[in-house]
Scaffold this motif. Structure first.
Motif, PDB file in Angstrom:
ATOM      1  N   MET A   1       0.835  -1.181   0.000  1.00  0.00           N
ATOM      2  CA  MET A   1       0.000   0.000   0.000  1.00  0.00           C
ATOM      3  C   MET A   1       0.883   1.250   0.000  1.00  0.00           C
ATOM      4  SD  MET A   1      -2.951   0.850   2.718  1.00  0.00           S
ATOM      5  CE  MET A   1      -3.759   2.391   2.740  1.00  0.00           C
ATOM      6  N   LYS A   2       0.550   2.200  -0.830  1.00  0.00           N
ATOM      7  CA  LYS A   2       1.332   3.425  -0.938  1.00  0.00           C
ATOM      8  C   LYS A   2       1.072   4.336   0.264  1.00  0.00           C
ATOM      9  CE  LYS A   2       1.501   3.616  -5.968  1.00  0.00           C
ATOM     10  NZ  LYS A   2       1.304   4.486  -7.133  1.00  0.00           N
ATOM     11  N   HIS A   3       2.091   5.072   0.663  1.00  0.00           N
ATOM     12  CA  HIS A   3       1.966   6.053   1.742  1.00  0.00           C
ATOM     13  C   HIS A   3       1.442   7.367   1.170  1.00  0.00           C
ATOM     14  CE1 HIS A   3       4.106   3.484   4.553  1.00  0.00           C
ATOM     15  NE2 HIS A   3       5.045   3.304   3.643  1.00  0.00           N
ATOM     16  N   HIS A   4       0.491   7.981   1.867  1.00  0.00           N
ATOM     17  CA  HIS A   4      -0.112   9.252   1.440  1.00  0.00           C
ATOM     18  C   HIS A   4       0.766  10.402   1.938  1.00  0.00           C
ATOM     19  CE1 HIS A   4      -4.105  11.760   1.267  1.00  0.00           C
ATOM     20  NE2 HIS A   4      -3.231  12.114   0.351  1.00  0.00           N
ATOM     21  N   VAL A   5       1.408  11.115   1.022  1.00  0.00           N
ATOM     22  CA  VAL A   5       2.324  12.195   1.371  1.00  0.00           C
ATOM     23  C   VAL A   5       1.630  13.253   2.233  1.00  0.00           C
ATOM     24  CG1 VAL A   5       3.754  14.075   0.454  1.00  0.00           C
ATOM     25  CG2 VAL A   5       3.801  11.831  -0.639  1.00  0.00           C
ATOM     26  N   LEU A   6       0.357  13.543   1.949  1.00  0.00           N
ATOM     27  CA  LEU A   6      -0.341  14.591   2.690  1.00  0.00           C
ATOM     28  C   LEU A   6      -0.674  14.179   4.118  1.00  0.00           C
ATOM     29  CD1 LEU A   6      -2.683  15.969  -0.109  1.00  0.00           C
ATOM     30  CD2 LEU A   6      -0.376  16.714   0.529  1.00  0.00           C
ATOM     31  N   ASP A   7      -0.497  12.905   4.446  1.00  0.00           N
ATOM     32  CA  ASP A   7      -0.655  12.437   5.825  1.00  0.00           C
ATOM     33  C   ASP A   7       0.653  12.558   6.611  1.00  0.00           C
ATOM     34  OD1 ASP A   7      -3.239  11.592   6.623  1.00  0.00           O
ATOM     35  OD2 ASP A   7      -3.101   9.821   5.350  1.00  0.00           O
ATOM     36  N   MET A   8       1.736  12.933   5.936  1.00  0.00           N
ATOM     37  CA  MET A   8       3.060  12.929   6.558  1.00  0.00           C
ATOM     38  C   MET A   8       3.543  14.322   6.924  1.00  0.00           C
ATOM     39  SD  MET A   8       5.176  10.486   3.991  1.00  0.00           S
ATOM     40  CE  MET A   8       4.932   8.748   3.893  1.00  0.00           C
ATOM     41  N   THR A   9       4.247  14.391   8.055  1.00  0.00           N
ATOM     42  CA  THR A   9       5.020  15.591   8.366  1.00  0.00           C
ATOM     43  C   THR A   9       6.283  15.530   7.510  1.00  0.00           C
ATOM     44  OG1 THR A   9       6.274  14.521  10.129  1.00  0.00           O
ATOM     45  CG2 THR A   9       4.183  15.592  10.769  1.00  0.00           C
ATOM     46  N   VAL A  10       7.036  16.603   7.491  1.00  0.00           N
ATOM     47  CA  VAL A  10       8.299  16.603   6.739  1.00  0.00           C
ATOM     48  C   VAL A  10       9.255  15.575   7.355  1.00  0.00           C
ATOM     49  CG1 VAL A  10      10.259  17.996   5.982  1.00  0.00           C
ATOM     50  CG2 VAL A  10       7.960  18.978   5.967  1.00  0.00           C
ATOM     51  N   ALA A  11       9.244  15.439   8.685  1.00  0.00           N
ATOM     52  CA  ALA A  11      10.095  14.445   9.348  1.00  0.00           C
ATOM     53  C   ALA A  11       9.695  13.027   8.940  1.00  0.00           C
ATOM     54  CB  ALA A  11      10.017  14.612  10.860  1.00  0.00           C
ATOM     55  N   GLN A  12       8.394  12.757   8.848  1.00  0.00           N
ATOM     56  CA  GLN A  12       7.936  11.427   8.418  1.00  0.00           C
ATOM     57  C   GLN A  12       8.292  11.169   6.962  1.00  0.00           C
ATOM     58  OE1 GLN A  12       3.871  12.125   9.578  1.00  0.00           O
ATOM     59  NE2 GLN A  12       4.039  10.790  11.371  1.00  0.00           N
ATOM     60  N   LEU A  13       8.202  12.196   6.131  1.00  0.00           N
ATOM     61  CA  LEU A  13       8.602  12.058   4.729  1.00  0.00           C
ATOM     62  C   LEU A  13      10.095  11.771   4.637  1.00  0.00           C
ATOM     63  CD1 LEU A  13       7.816  12.196   1.726  1.00  0.00           C
ATOM     64  CD2 LEU A  13       8.188  14.677   1.836  1.00  0.00           C
ATOM     65  N   THR A  14      10.874  12.422   5.475  1.00  0.00           N
ATOM     66  CA  THR A  14      12.321  12.168   5.519  1.00  0.00           C
ATOM     67  C   THR A  14      12.587  10.707   5.857  1.00  0.00           C
ATOM     68  OG1 THR A  14      12.751  14.460   6.170  1.00  0.00           O
ATOM     69  CG2 THR A  14      14.499  12.865   6.615  1.00  0.00           C
ATOM     70  N   GLY A  15      11.833  10.169   6.825  1.00  0.00           N
ATOM     71  CA  GLY A  15      11.984   8.761   7.193  1.00  0.00           C
ATOM     72  C   GLY A  15      11.593   7.824   6.059  1.00  0.00           C
ATOM     73  N   ALA A  16      10.511   8.151   5.357  1.00  0.00           N
ATOM     74  CA  ALA A  16      10.070   7.316   4.235  1.00  0.00           C
ATOM     75  C   ALA A  16      11.106   7.308   3.117  1.00  0.00           C
ATOM     76  CB  ALA A  16       8.726   7.818   3.711  1.00  0.00           C
ATOM     77  N   LEU A  17      11.716   8.461   2.856  1.00  0.00           N
ATOM     78  CA  LEU A  17      12.740   8.517   1.813  1.00  0.00           C
ATOM     79  C   LEU A  17      14.048   7.859   2.267  1.00  0.00           C
ATOM     80  CD1 LEU A  17      10.649  10.390   0.424  1.00  0.00           C
ATOM     81  CD2 LEU A  17      12.620  11.555  -0.541  1.00  0.00           C
ATOM     82  N   ALA A  18      14.307   7.876   3.575  1.00  0.00           N
ATOM     83  CA  ALA A  18      15.489   7.181   4.095  1.00  0.00           C
ATOM     84  C   ALA A  18      15.373   5.684   3.827  1.00  0.00           C
ATOM     85  CB  ALA A  18      15.652   7.448   5.585  1.00  0.00           C
ATOM     86  N   GLU A  19      14.134   5.155   3.895  1.00  0.00           N
ATOM     87  CA  GLU A  19      13.919   3.742   3.576  1.00  0.00           C
ATOM     88  C   GLU A  19      14.229   3.443   2.110  1.00  0.00           C
ATOM     89  OE1 GLU A  19       9.991   2.509   4.737  1.00  0.00           O
ATOM     90  OE2 GLU A  19      10.275   3.269   6.785  1.00  0.00           O
ATOM     91  N   LEU A  20      14.171   4.473   1.270  1.00  0.00           N
ATOM     92  CA  LEU A  20      14.532   4.335  -0.143  1.00  0.00           C
ATOM     93  C   LEU A  20      15.989   4.726  -0.381  1.00  0.00           C
ATOM     94  CD1 LEU A  20      11.319   5.948  -1.733  1.00  0.00           C
ATOM     95  CD2 LEU A  20      11.817   3.508  -1.389  1.00  0.00           C
ATOM     96  N   HIS A  21      16.745   4.846   0.722  1.00  0.00           N
ATOM     97  CA  HIS A  21      18.172   5.183   0.691  1.00  0.00           C
ATOM     98  C   HIS A  21      18.432   6.566   0.109  1.00  0.00           C
ATOM     99  CE1 HIS A  21      18.695   1.044   1.865  1.00  0.00           C
ATOM    100  NE2 HIS A  21      18.012   0.659   0.798  1.00  0.00           N
ATOM    101  N   GLN A  22      17.537   7.502   0.421  1.00  0.00           N
ATOM    102  CA  GLN A  22      17.682   8.878  -0.047  1.00  0.00           C
ATOM    103  C   GLN A  22      18.087   9.777   1.116  1.00  0.00           C
ATOM    104  OE1 GLN A  22      17.506   9.869  -3.271  1.00  0.00           O
ATOM    105  NE2 GLN A  22      17.270   7.680  -3.700  1.00  0.00           N
ATOM    106  N   PRO A  23      18.983  10.740   0.870  1.00  0.00           N
ATOM    107  CA  PRO A  23      19.405  11.657   1.931  1.00  0.00           C
ATOM    108  C   PRO A  23      18.270  12.611   2.328  1.00  0.00           C
ATOM    109  CG  PRO A  23      20.354  12.298  -0.179  1.00  0.00           C
ATOM    110  CD  PRO A  23      19.639  11.007  -0.412  1.00  0.00           C
TER     111      PRO A  23
END
Length: 190
Positions: A1-23
């Motif tokens: 299931m895809k994560h809804h970006v509008l449900d995320m804080t910037v910190a949560q988005l940072t964590g989601a992108l870290a899982e994709l190995h993104q800085p």
């Protein structure tokens, strides 16, 4: 299931992108595209590589609803019926007044309160909306009106305080300077 970006804080988005190995700076780039520039398609985020844009589109979603119907009034008011991913529908309205554009948003599918002046509870309460689904209505209304929303009122379908956690999270997203950046004085929970 895809994560809804509008449900995320910037910190949560940072964590989601870290899982994709993104800085962390990549999350700030995506957040700026979504929250400040109101871009809702990863393909349009031109400072990201094509590969990353494709990967983001596989893992994340910005808009989860689809436009089911639109009604335009002679005074510039725009009413949208949005169909959610589960097939349920909610209404939201853009109300222009001079330099202001007020978004009237829903917080629930249906309502359990039963106010005598309102038709929303006729089918009862179906479910609560997530914070992202509430905020998404602002994105749809801005696109429909071709201008930025300046004010938000929680006077659409549902009772905001009966969906307290999502309402509070949506308000926080709306007044967060790193997200919608509205003045707290311009967001009204009724």
């Amino acid at each position: 299931m895809k994560h809804h970006v509008l449900d995320m804080t910037v910190a949560q988005l940072t964590g989601a992108l870290a899982e994709l190995h993104q800085p962390p700076f990549r999350a700030r780039q995506v957040a700026k595209w979504v929250w400040q520039k109101h871009v809702t398609d990863f393909a349009d985020m031109t400072n990201l590589s094509a590969g990353l844009r494709a990967e983001l589109a596989e893992q994340l979603v910005i808009l989860t609803a689809r436009l089911a119907a639109r009604s335009d009034a002679s005074d510039g008011t725009i009413k949208l019926l949005l169909e959610l991913a589960d097939g349920e529908c909610v209404e939201c309205v853009a109300i222009p007044a001079g330099d202001r554009l007020t978004a009237c948003v829903s917080c629930q599918v249906g309502c359990a309160v039963g106010c005598s002046f309102c038709a929303t509870p006729l089918d009862g309460l179906k479910r609560n909306l997530t914070a992202g689904q509430i905020v998404e209505q602002v994105f749809w209304l801005q696109a429909a009106a071709s201008r930025r929303v300046t004010n938000v009122v929680f006077m659409g379908m549902g009772e905001p305080l009966a969906n307290y956690d999502a309402t509070l999270a949506a308000v926080r997203a709306m007044i967060d300077p790193d997200r919608l950046g509205l003045s707290a004085r311009h967001v009204t929970v009724s």
